[in-house]
Design a protein around this motif. Structure first.
Motif, PDB file in Angstrom:
ATOM      1  N   ALA A 159      17.167  24.470   8.437  1.00 52.86           N
ATOM      2  CA  ALA A 159      18.134  24.877   7.404  1.00 52.86           C
ATOM      3  C   ALA A 159      17.388  25.557   6.254  1.00 52.86           C
ATOM      4  CB  ALA A 159      18.926  23.674   6.908  1.00 52.86           C
ATOM      5  N   PRO A 160      16.684  26.654   6.534  1.00 54.16           N
ATOM      6  CA  PRO A 160      15.872  27.300   5.493  1.00 54.16           C
ATOM      7  C   PRO A 160      16.713  27.750   4.310  1.00 54.16           C
ATOM      8  CG  PRO A 160      16.148  28.750   7.389  1.00 54.16           C
ATOM      9  CD  PRO A 160      16.671  27.416   7.789  1.00 54.16           C
ATOM     10  N   ASN A 161      16.095  27.661   3.126  1.00 53.91           N
ATOM     11  CA  ASN A 161      16.702  28.099   1.864  1.00 53.91           C
ATOM     12  C   ASN A 161      17.805  27.177   1.364  1.00 53.91           C
ATOM     13  OD1 ASN A 161      15.053  30.402   1.524  1.00 53.91           O
ATOM     14  ND2 ASN A 161      16.271  31.460   3.046  1.00 53.91           N
ATOM     15  N   LEU A 162      17.866  25.958   1.872  1.00 51.43           N
ATOM     16  CA  LEU A 162      18.841  24.999   1.342  1.00 51.43           C
ATOM     17  C   LEU A 162      18.102  23.784   0.761  1.00 51.43           C
ATOM     18  CD1 LEU A 162      21.671  25.118   4.011  1.00 51.43           C
ATOM     19  CD2 LEU A 162      21.544  26.247   1.821  1.00 51.43           C
ATOM     20  N   HIS A 163      17.655  23.841  -0.482  1.00 52.70           N
ATOM     21  CA  HIS A 163      17.597  25.109  -1.218  1.00 52.70           C
ATOM     22  C   HIS A 163      16.163  25.617  -1.303  1.00 52.70           C
ATOM     23  CE1 HIS A 163      16.236  23.937  -5.463  1.00 52.70           C
ATOM     24  NE2 HIS A 163      16.216  22.807  -4.835  1.00 52.70           N
ATOM     25  N   TRP A 164      15.279  25.017  -0.492  1.00 49.68           N
ATOM     26  CA  TRP A 164      13.893  25.475  -0.392  1.00 49.68           C
ATOM     27  C   TRP A 164      13.674  26.101   0.974  1.00 49.68           C
ATOM     28  CZ3 TRP A 164       9.007  23.222  -2.929  1.00 49.68           C
ATOM     29  CH2 TRP A 164       9.174  23.191  -4.324  1.00 49.68           C
ATOM     30  N   PRO A 165      12.637  26.955   1.102  1.00 48.23           N
ATOM     31  CA  PRO A 165      12.448  27.683   2.360  1.00 48.23           C
ATOM     32  C   PRO A 165      12.063  26.814   3.542  1.00 48.23           C
ATOM     33  CG  PRO A 165      10.632  28.126   0.822  1.00 48.23           C
ATOM     34  CD  PRO A 165      11.700  27.409   0.050  1.00 48.23           C
ATOM     35  N   ASP A 166      11.616  25.564   3.298  1.00 54.20           N
ATOM     36  CA  ASP A 166      11.080  24.743   4.383  1.00 54.20           C
ATOM     37  C   ASP A 166      12.026  23.649   4.842  1.00 54.20           C
ATOM     38  OD1 ASP A 166      10.966  23.377   2.009  1.00 54.20           O
ATOM     39  OD2 ASP A 166       8.908  22.669   2.231  1.00 54.20           O
ATOM     40  N   THR A 167      13.287  23.703   4.452  1.00 49.54           N
ATOM     41  CA  THR A 167      14.217  22.592   4.692  1.00 49.54           C
ATOM     42  C   THR A 167      14.538  22.394   6.177  1.00 49.54           C
ATOM     43  OG1 THR A 167      15.229  22.904   2.524  1.00 49.54           O
ATOM     44  CG2 THR A 167      16.507  21.689   4.156  1.00 49.54           C
ATOM     45  N   LEU A 178      23.141  11.839   9.734  1.00 54.19           N
ATOM     46  CA  LEU A 178      22.516  13.140   9.498  1.00 54.19           C
ATOM     47  C   LEU A 178      21.804  13.075   8.156  1.00 54.19           C
ATOM     48  CD1 LEU A 178      22.150  16.129  10.414  1.00 54.19           C
ATOM     49  CD2 LEU A 178      24.193  16.655   9.034  1.00 54.19           C
ATOM     50  N   TYR A 179      20.487  13.225   8.174  1.00 51.60           N
ATOM     51  CA  TYR A 179      19.676  13.199   6.949  1.00 51.60           C
ATOM     52  C   TYR A 179      19.543  14.635   6.445  1.00 51.60           C
ATOM     53  CZ  TYR A 179      18.580   8.557   8.721  1.00 51.60           C
ATOM     54  OH  TYR A 179      18.681   7.259   9.185  1.00 51.60           O
ATOM     55  N   THR A 180      20.080  14.896   5.241  1.00 50.24           N
ATOM     56  CA  THR A 180      20.236  16.283   4.798  1.00 50.24           C
ATOM     57  C   THR A 180      19.447  16.650   3.550  1.00 50.24           C
ATOM     58  OG1 THR A 180      22.172  15.712   3.459  1.00 50.24           O
ATOM     59  CG2 THR A 180      22.563  16.383   5.762  1.00 50.24           C
ATOM     60  N   CYS A 181      18.770  15.686   2.936  1.00 49.45           N
ATOM     61  CA  CYS A 181      18.030  15.953   1.696  1.00 49.45           C
ATOM     62  C   CYS A 181      18.959  16.578   0.657  1.00 49.45           C
ATOM     63  CB  CYS A 181      16.810  16.825   1.966  1.00 49.45           C
ATOM     64  SG  CYS A 181      15.535  16.661   0.694  1.00 49.45           S
ATOM     65  N   ASP A 182      18.700  17.794   0.193  1.00 49.69           N
ATOM     66  CA  ASP A 182      19.513  18.363  -0.882  1.00 49.69           C
ATOM     67  C   ASP A 182      20.925  18.752  -0.444  1.00 49.69           C
ATOM     68  OD1 ASP A 182      17.600  18.055  -2.778  1.00 49.69           O
ATOM     69  OD2 ASP A 182      16.928  20.124  -2.799  1.00 49.69           O
ATOM     70  N   VAL A 183      21.093  19.108   0.817  1.00 45.48           N
ATOM     71  CA  VAL A 183      22.379  19.631   1.281  1.00 45.48           C
ATOM     72  C   VAL A 183      23.451  18.539   1.234  1.00 45.48           C
ATOM     73  CG1 VAL A 183      23.486  21.015   3.063  1.00 45.48           C
ATOM     74  CG2 VAL A 183      20.992  21.012   2.867  1.00 45.48           C
TER      75      VAL A 183
END
Length: 582
Positions: A159-167, A178-183
């Motif tokens: 899931a790049p750019n959500l909201h960092w390029p390495d997501t 579902l582990y989504t971090c910022d999303v």
């Protein structure tokens, strides 16, 4: 058994709380509650604090998903050690490397050096530069899995750019979490683990989307498509309450908001080969430069993306950037042919080498795009060495040039949109704002190998104790990325009898990566930044805060030292007729 929030363990230190909750079989949420935080980085103010969520999954093997902010160092490490012997943790899954989630990775590695860090290729590269120590790693791509045993089969979703390029997102087939971090998260601090009372947090959910996710709405739509067939019981977010009761509502909101933006915003397509050279990292950096101008970006791996997907993305994009793949890749050659067939006149194009040693030649492809009528947004970027700070800055500036062409050039697809924005300002108001006079200054800075400068007029003294100044810096400026909290710069004051030459020089449009100080006399300040020999005065400054002001950052800095070359000379004054430009 699921433990309710009010029954969860908690350790309190002032207004910092660490809470543990069993959210599924052998799965524990470790929620670090920051009750009083008022601002998140420099991006937006917080109304209800925030949380940093981490998770422990115990199968035959044990995985920790993300860590926490450094301010929770003692509390977090104590409570994790109380849950599990750190040396028994097999994997540390990094959803992305933003410091509020990876701030304690180095501590974990120090206490348990045998852990294998799991993340995207870009995440592992970022971590190598963050922790400055060797560690075992496992690079994962979208669709790949990791079996922890006892049914805990993890699946990774890019899931790049959500909201960092390495997501990356992580899905556990056993618990359907579902582990989504910022999303799908929000900055909201509350004892409730879940989203039972969504009406009370709906405004924060939307505010978070607007600030963090909306700029990359196309990446949001791509991520929603990748998870649409998953059976999800819980969305384990990195911030705020976990989603369990209103998952579909949250997903539908993200889709609705993103589709609405897709109808109006300008898109740049970034195409690269994931496992070849440095192309993936460089296009991420270039994409960041694009987003500074307000355009959207979407990345696609031309070796794994469907040709129909490539064709649709290229045909919709106003700008196209290609990191050259290997000339020996048959799949990449088919993708390049698809791109050439899908482009049309008035699109902007930019090409860069990947640095893989056997790159597809840039110039023959460049000629083909020019023959088709595409406009080159920046000269080809040629990679001859391992990319460092200078190359990254070059790519970021190239992305900004691309975005500026798409949003400002009279012949660009966005010209009508730009004109409407300018015309919408009341003319009387324009003239009134234009009567605010200011001095003329040049801000200079150096960070590592990278130097930059800009002509500034929106400058004012902002405090007496301590002595401080405030400067408004456009988000599109190349120098903006070098003016973060803790960075240092020199504020050079121009004299009224000797400013034309310096002003003319620094008003020039510099190509990406150009030396802005060529032909200008300078000497180093004690903070390392260049001082202009011909300046009337200078001040050495250190940035202590930044405030988001629409299309500008207002940067407040304390003044450390300074000197006047001629006490009898006056500062050059800048007069404007209109308030909608400098």
């Amino acid at each position: 058994m699921v433990i309710l929030a009010e029954d969860a363990q908690a350790i309190n230190v002032g207004r910092l709380t660490v809470q543990t909750v069993e959210i599924a079989s052998k799965t524990t949420a470790i929620r670090c509650l920051d009750w009083d935080r008022e601002r998140f980085d420099v991006e937006f103010g917080l109304r209800n604090g925030t949380t940093y969520n981490s998770f422990l999954i115990q199968g035959e093997k044990i995985a920790l998903v993300d860590t926490s902010h450094r301010k929770f160092q003692k509390l977090y490490l104590e409570i994790v050690a109380g849950l599990i012997d750190l040396n028994k943790i097999d994997y540390l899954v990094i959803s992305h490397t933003e410091p509020d989630h990876s701030g304690l990775v180095k501590d974990i590695l120090h206490l348990a050096p045998g852990i294998t860090v799991v993340g995207s290729k870009v995440a592992i590269q970022f971590l190598e530069n963050m922790v400055h120590q060797p560690f075992k790693s496992l690079l994962v791509k979208s669709g790949e899995g990791l079996d922890l045993g006892n049914g805990h089969q993890l699946k990774f979703i890019s899931a790049p750019n959500l909201h960092w390029p390495d997501t990356i997102l992580t899905y556990d087939h056993k618990t359907r979490i579902l582990y989504t971090c910022d999303v799908f998260g929000m900055h909201y601090c509350d004892d409730h683990t879940y989203d039972e009372y969504f009406s009370t947090i709906a405004a924060d959910f939307k505010y978070y989307y607007d600030c963090l996710m909306a700029p990359n709405y196309r990446s949001v739509l791509a991520a929603l498509k990748r998870i649409e067939n998953l059976e999800i019981n819980t969305v384990a977010t990195g911030h705020g309450p976990l989603l369990r009761h209103h998952i579909s509502h949250g997903f539908d909101n993200y889709k609705t908001w993103s589709l609405a933006k897709a109808k109006t915003e300008i898109l740049v397509a970034l195409l690269y080969a994931e496992d070849y050279g440095y192309g993936e990292h460089l296009v991420h950096t270039l994409g960041h430069g694009c987003t500074k101008t307000g355009v959207a970006v979407e990345l696609i791996d031309i070796n794994s993306g469907e040709l129909q997907e490539v064709r649709e993305l290229v045909s919709q994009a106003a700008g196209i950037v290609i990191a050259m793949p290997s000339q020996y890749s048959v799949t990449a050659q088919c993708a390049l042919n698809t791109i050439l067939a899908a482009v049309h006149q008035k699109q902007a194009i930019g090409l860069l080498e990947s640095g893989g040693g056997e790159d597809e030649p840039v110039y023959p492809l460049r000629n083909k795009f020019q023959e088709l009528g595409l406009v080159e947004a920046f000269p080809p970027i040629l990679i001859k060495d391992i990319p460092g700070e200078k190359t990254e800055k070059l790519c970021e500036e190239a992305g900004t040039d691309m975005g500026q062409w798409l949003t400002r050039d009279p012949q660009s697809p966005a010209s009508n949109l730009t004109s409407k924005k300018i015309q919408s300002i009341n003319r009387n108001l324009e003239q009134a704002l234009g009567r605010i006079t200011s001095g003329l200054y040049i801000v200079t800075t150096q960070k590592g190998e990278v130097k930059s400068a800009m002509l500034a007029s929106w400058v004012t003294q902002a405090s007496l104790r301590p002595l401080g100044v405030a400067i408004a810096v456009s988000k599109e400026r190349a120098i903006a990325s070098l003016m973060q909290l803790g960075d240092r710069f020199v504020l050079n004051v121009l004299g009224e009898d000797n400013y034309q030459g310096l002003m003319k020089h620094f008003l020039k449009r510099f190509p990406p990566g150009a030396n802005r100080f060529e032909g200008i006399k300078t000497y180093p300040a004690s903070n390392g930044s260049p001082i202009l020999v011909d300046a009337l005065a200078y001040m050495e400054c250190e940035i202590t805060s930044r405030m988001d002001c629409g299309d500008h950052w207002v940067i407040y800095s304390t003044v450390k030292t300074g000197r006047v070359a001629n006490v009898n000379a006056l500062t050059a004054v800048h007069h404007r007729k209109m308030g909608n430009h400098y």
